[in-house]
Design an enzyme around this catalytic site. Structure first.
Site, PDB file in Angstrom:
ATOM      1  N   TRP A 163       0.884  -1.382  -0.070  1.00  0.00           N
ATOM      2  CA  TRP A 163      -0.050   0.028   0.151  1.00  0.00           C
ATOM      3  C   TRP A 163       0.857   1.140  -0.139  1.00  0.00           C
ATOM      4  CZ3 TRP A 163      -1.412  -4.408   2.806  1.00  0.00           C
ATOM      5  CH2 TRP A 163      -2.821  -5.024   2.435  1.00  0.00           C
ATOM      6  N   GLN A 198     -13.538   1.934  -3.109  1.00  0.00           N
ATOM      7  CA  GLN A 198     -13.561   0.573  -2.864  1.00  0.00           C
ATOM      8  C   GLN A 198     -14.794   0.440  -2.024  1.00  0.00           C
ATOM      9  OE1 GLN A 198     -10.254  -0.868  -0.320  1.00  0.00           O
ATOM     10  NE2 GLN A 198      -9.093  -1.553  -1.885  1.00  0.00           N
ATOM     11  N   HIS A 222      -6.826   2.151   1.752  1.00  0.00           N
ATOM     12  CA  HIS A 222      -7.901   1.081   1.399  1.00  0.00           C
ATOM     13  C   HIS A 222      -9.027   1.542   2.649  1.00  0.00           C
ATOM     14  CE1 HIS A 222      -5.600  -1.948   4.299  1.00  0.00           C
ATOM     15  NE2 HIS A 222      -5.475  -0.751   4.882  1.00  0.00           N
ATOM     16  N   ALA A 225     -14.374 -10.657   5.309  1.00  0.00           N
ATOM     17  CA  ALA A 225     -14.292  -9.079   4.904  1.00  0.00           C
ATOM     18  C   ALA A 225     -13.828  -9.191   3.553  1.00  0.00           C
ATOM     19  CB  ALA A 225     -13.403  -8.324   6.019  1.00  0.00           C
ATOM     20  N   ARG A 263      -3.609   5.852  -3.299  1.00  0.00           N
ATOM     21  CA  ARG A 263      -2.116   5.224  -3.382  1.00  0.00           C
ATOM     22  C   ARG A 263      -1.476   5.836  -4.178  1.00  0.00           C
ATOM     23  NH1 ARG A 263      -3.919  -1.238  -3.137  1.00  0.00           N
ATOM     24  NH2 ARG A 263      -5.692  -1.023  -1.846  1.00  0.00           N
ATOM     25  N   VAL A 288      -6.240 -11.083   7.470  1.00  0.00           N
ATOM     26  CA  VAL A 288      -7.121 -12.359   7.266  1.00  0.00           C
ATOM     27  C   VAL A 288      -6.579 -13.564   7.506  1.00  0.00           C
ATOM     28  CG1 VAL A 288      -8.745 -11.104   5.624  1.00  0.00           C
ATOM     29  CG2 VAL A 288      -6.690 -12.610   4.880  1.00  0.00           C
TER      30      VAL A 288
END
Ligand code: YSA
Length: 325
Positions: free
Chosen positions: A150, A204, A164, A293, A190, A247
């Site tokens: 990122w 997003q 994000h 997610a 970004r 995650v």
């Protein structure tokens, strides 16, 4: 003709002037180079000095007066002409240009609506973030190589433009208890090189669903439903393993229009099962909750929906592009 008679005659004549041609004739007659008044001025030099002064003054006043009444008459004629202009009631009116929504707004609204139909609530979050919410709370500590994923626009005093929408997961969970299902539409930024699928600013839609028994199968079902709704069943989906520090079992979703099965798959979403550390960070009791997610790229969805081949068209304000929507 003496000057007083001249003035009187000019006034009388002007009263019977009714159009611009007559007015022009009047001007030539009384103020033109060959007018009696001009000749009078030419002959002034032959008069004795005292008389020259006196008559010159009088002639100047009369010339000024004639100029004034000429200008007034001209304005009167122009006004009455404008009022009496012919108006064609059968002539079509001028088309009033109507504004319209940007293609990204159109598609964002559709995406939000599709999730609403599945019971998702809409939540918003800040575009300016702290390092903590954008990175640390998502298991991306300083100096961790994952930060390179990122590229960041840094602001002063440690703030940044969010890269994000995932930081809103933490904001939301800090204040709410499960079960819940939310989506978070919003802008991201970004600091990266642009190409036809990457821009420095994009949108997003984050998704977060937490409950006692949530699995990747639930995620798959929801994504399939939403994309089918958006594309009326006209896209194929492909789920591929990927890595995100926040995650377990990370994955990416790719789509491709059914009628263009020879074309490239386009990555539209990162996703996964929420890492238990995030639940710990926000103070949820351990091992009680599960969730998935995801972060869906709105520009990419819009590109496929409308067959747009360069993401940079969205923000360069080219009306030839925008007026097609
Ligand atoms: C992953 C796991 C989760 O539990 C929750 C969310 C995520 C997604 C993660 N936050 C993320 O941003 N992943 S991503 O970098 O792969 O971006 C997700 C989507 O945003 C991409 O699939 C793409 O559609 C879009 N995107 C990313 N960078 C972009 C871009 N769109 C346009 N321009 C860019 N530079």
């Amino acid at each position: 003709m003496n000057l007083r008679d001249l003035k009187q005659q000019a006034q009388q004549d002007l009263a019977s002037v009714h159009n611009s041609q007559e007015l022009e004739n009047w001007r030539i007659k009384y103020l033109g180079r060959k007018s009696s008044l001009s000749l009078f001025f030419d002959n002034l030099k032959d008069l004795p000095l005292e008389e020259k002064k006196e008559k010159g003054k009088e002639a100047n006043e009369i010339r000024q007066f004639l100029k004034t009444i000429y200008t007034q008459k001209k304005q009167e004629l122009e006004q009455s002409q404008a009022q009496g202009q012919y108006f064609d009631v059968t002539r079509p009116g001028l088309k009033i240009e109507k504004g319209h929504l940007h293609p990204l707004t159109l598609v964002l609204r559709e995406i939000v609506h599709s999730f609403e139909k599945l019971g998702f609530e809409i939540v918003l979050g800040p575009e300016i973030e702290t390092e903590y919410y954008n990175f640390d709370a998502l298991r991306i500590p300083k100096n961790h190589p994952a930060r390179d994923l990122w590229d960041t626009f840094w602001l002063t005093s440690g703030l940044l433009l969010r890269t994000h929408t995932s930081p809103v997961q933490i904001h939301y969970m800090e204040k709410h208890e499960p079960p819940f299902r939310i989506i978070v539409p919003g802008k991201c930024f970004r600091f990266e090189a642009t190409d036809n699928h990457h821009d420095i600013q994009f949108h997003q839609v984050e998704g977060l669903m937490v409950s006692e028994k949530i699995t990747l199968a639930n995620f798959k079902f929801i994504v399939q439903e939403v994309l089918d709704d958006l594309f009326k069943g006209q896209v194929d989906l492909s789920f591929r393993p990927s890595y995100f520090p926040f995650v377990t079992s990370g994955l990416e979703v790719f789509i491709r229009p059914k009628n263009k099965s020879h074309s490239q798959w386009l990555e539209v979403m990162g996703a996964g099962m929420v890492h238990p550390d995030l639940f710990k960070t926000v103070g949820y009791p351990p091992n009680l909750w599960q969730g998935f997610a995801f972060g869906l790229g709105v520009e990419r969805i819009t590109m496929i929906k409308y067959g747009i081949d360069d993401i940079r068209l969205f923000f360069n304000s080219d009306l030839r592009f925008l007026e097609q929507f």
